[in-house]
Design an enzyme around this catalytic site. Structure first.
Site, PDB file in Angstrom:
ATOM      1  N   ASP A  13      15.139   1.266   5.087  1.00 54.43           N
ATOM      2  CA  ASP A  13      13.877   1.805   4.529  1.00 54.43           C
ATOM      3  C   ASP A  13      14.044   1.638   3.063  1.00 54.43           C
ATOM      4  OD1 ASP A  13      11.302   3.287   4.577  1.00 54.43           O
ATOM      5  OD2 ASP A  13      12.604   5.048   4.080  1.00 54.43           O
ATOM      6  N   SER A  14      12.771   1.932   2.428  1.00 53.62           N
ATOM      7  CA  SER A  14      12.726   2.117   0.981  1.00 53.62           C
ATOM      8  C   SER A  14      13.807   3.238   0.683  1.00 53.62           C
ATOM      9  CB  SER A  14      11.402   2.663   0.567  1.00 53.62           C
ATOM     10  OG  SER A  14      11.014   3.624   0.987  1.00 53.62           O
ATOM     11  N   GLY A  46       5.250   2.022  -0.989  1.00 50.76           N
ATOM     12  CA  GLY A  46       3.832   2.258  -0.870  1.00 50.76           C
ATOM     13  C   GLY A  46       2.776   1.972  -1.558  1.00 50.76           C
ATOM     14  N   CYS A  76      10.559   1.685   8.334  1.00 50.63           N
ATOM     15  CA  CYS A  76       9.642   1.854   7.370  1.00 50.63           C
ATOM     16  C   CYS A  76       8.353   1.265   7.897  1.00 50.63           C
ATOM     17  CB  CYS A  76      10.078   1.094   6.110  1.00 50.63           C
ATOM     18  SG  CYS A  76       9.079   1.171   4.777  1.00 50.63           S
ATOM     19  N   GLU A 155      11.867  12.237  -0.757  1.00 47.20           N
ATOM     20  CA  GLU A 155      13.139  11.633  -1.498  1.00 47.20           C
ATOM     21  C   GLU A 155      13.833  12.744  -2.249  1.00 47.20           C
ATOM     22  OE1 GLU A 155      14.712   8.326  -1.476  1.00 47.20           O
ATOM     23  OE2 GLU A 155      13.723   8.486   0.288  1.00 47.20           O
ATOM     24  N   CYS A 187       4.602   7.253   8.563  1.00 51.08           N
ATOM     25  CA  CYS A 187       5.420   6.958   7.528  1.00 51.08           C
ATOM     26  C   CYS A 187       6.686   7.573   8.068  1.00 51.08           C
ATOM     27  CB  CYS A 187       4.920   7.416   5.969  1.00 51.08           C
ATOM     28  SG  CYS A 187       6.366   7.263   4.707  1.00 51.08           S
ATOM     29  N   HIS A 189       9.028   8.788   6.099  1.00 52.77           N
ATOM     30  CA  HIS A 189       9.386  10.138   5.545  1.00 52.77           C
ATOM     31  C   HIS A 189       8.711  11.399   6.197  1.00 52.77           C
ATOM     32  CE1 HIS A 189      10.776   7.045   2.525  1.00 52.77           C
ATOM     33  NE2 HIS A 189      11.385   7.922   1.727  1.00 52.77           N
TER      34      HIS A 189
HETATM   35  N1  DGL Z   1       9.261   5.315   4.569  1.00 47.43           N
HETATM   36  C1  DGL Z   1       8.153   4.323   4.237  1.00 47.43           C
HETATM   37  C2  DGL Z   1       7.148   4.217   5.326  1.00 47.43           C
HETATM   38  O1  DGL Z   1       7.503   4.571   6.430  1.00 47.43           O
HETATM   39  C3  DGL Z   1       7.397   4.408   2.968  1.00 47.43           C
HETATM   40  C4  DGL Z   1       7.616   5.283   1.993  1.00 47.43           C
HETATM   41  C5  DGL Z   1       7.602   4.489   0.611  1.00 47.43           C
HETATM   42  O2  DGL Z   1       8.638   3.872   0.351  1.00 47.43           O
HETATM   43  O3  DGL Z   1       6.493   4.535   0.049  1.00 47.43           O
HETATM   44  O4  DGL Z   1       5.969   3.712   5.076  1.00 47.43           O
END
Ligand code: DGL
Length: 288
Positions: A13-14, A46, A76, A155, A187, A189
């Protein structure tokens, strides 16, 4: 792909969001080993250009395949929306699983006929999302809610408190006003703030976290290809392109998890504008 393989599952993931998927995979598949990569040097994805996100994903998948992963889970939604197709073309030998917003299950349970989707701008612009909505949501109204800043808040570990509630409310209100009775977390997160979301929307609105379904899908893939790990050898390794101490602190905060992560910064070849070379994940296995 080695049949009956003890090789790890690669997950990336990011940042920390993919740990919401990792957690479900470890719960449902306790015998499997994992390698998790958080590209915290580039989080959030994103708002970035598709080309840029794709190049990071190619680098990470190169690293995960070189580390011997038998399956790669793109944990992600943003990276899946923008890069999944490209990654499957680029790594034809690898089994790559992506995430798409859980629009289909939401359409199955909505009573009001209005479904809200929370995601990043890049996810809504990606063709994977458009195709999912086109395939499954013709009979309902879909309210798309871009949630700028929410991944950053997670984060930063700010998963509770007045500031988080205020930001969440600003995202939830337009969907509730439109009559949504089902909200999709698009997402990885966002499951870390699912309790706050549930409290703010009340008991009559369903909130869908796709991670359990992703882990179930992964389990059926491993079964189908006879790639399950033998019992008793599970080990979990964590890598970050940011600072290891920060990753460990934040994983502890979000999941009460001891990660002992390793920092692998990206390298540029040929100066500042040179090509990014993939991080290399060869290092002794660590378990928690
Ligand atoms: N966790 C990521 C997702 O599922 C994105 C968050 C990001 O880096 O913008 O989209």
């Amino acid at each position: 792909m080695i049949p009956g393989s003890p090789a790890p599952i690669g997950i990336f993931d990011s940042g920390l969001g993919g740990l919401s998927v990792w957690r479900q995979i470890v719960r449902q598949l306790p015998e499997e080993s994992t390698v998790y990569f958080a590209d915290r040097a580039h989080v959030p994805y994103g708002g970035r250009q598709p080309q840029e996100i794709r190049s990071y994903c190619v680098g990470i998948c190169t690293a995960l395949t070189e580390a011997g992963c038998k399956v790669i889970v793109v944990a992600c939604n943003t990276a899946s929306a923008v890069a999944l197709h490209h990654l499957r073309e680029r790594f034809p030998e690898s089994l790559i699983l992506g995430l798409e917003p859980a629009v289909k299950p939401a359409v199955a349970i909505t009573r009001s006929g209005v479904v809200g989707v929370m995601a990043t701008p890049a996810t809504f612009q990606g063709r994977l999302y458009r195709a999912t909505v086109g395939r499954h949501a013709a009979s309902v109204q879909v309210v798309e809610q871009v949630c700028l800043g929410l991944a950053d808040l997670v984060e930063a570990g700010a998963i509770a408190g007045a500031r988080t509630d205020a930001l969440l409310l600003s995202f939830l209100e337009p969907m509730l006003t439109a009559g949504a009775d089902t909200i999709v977390l698009g997402c990885t997160h966002y499951p870390f703030v699912i309790e706050a979301i549930r409290r703010l929307v009340g008991p009559d609105v369903a909130v869908i976290d796709p991670a359990p379904a992703v882990a179930r899908h992964l389990a059926s893939l491993l079964h189908h290809y006879a790639m399950q790990a033998p019992p008793g050898s599970a080990c979990h390794r964590f890598f970050t392109s940011g600072a290891a101490a920060h990753f460990d602190r934040d994983a502890q905060l979000l999941l009460a998890l001891e990660t002992a992560s390793i920092s692998i910064p990206w390298q540029r070849q040929g100066g500042e504008d040179g090509e990014l070379t993939p991080p290399r994940l060869h290092s002794p296995p660590r378990s928690f």
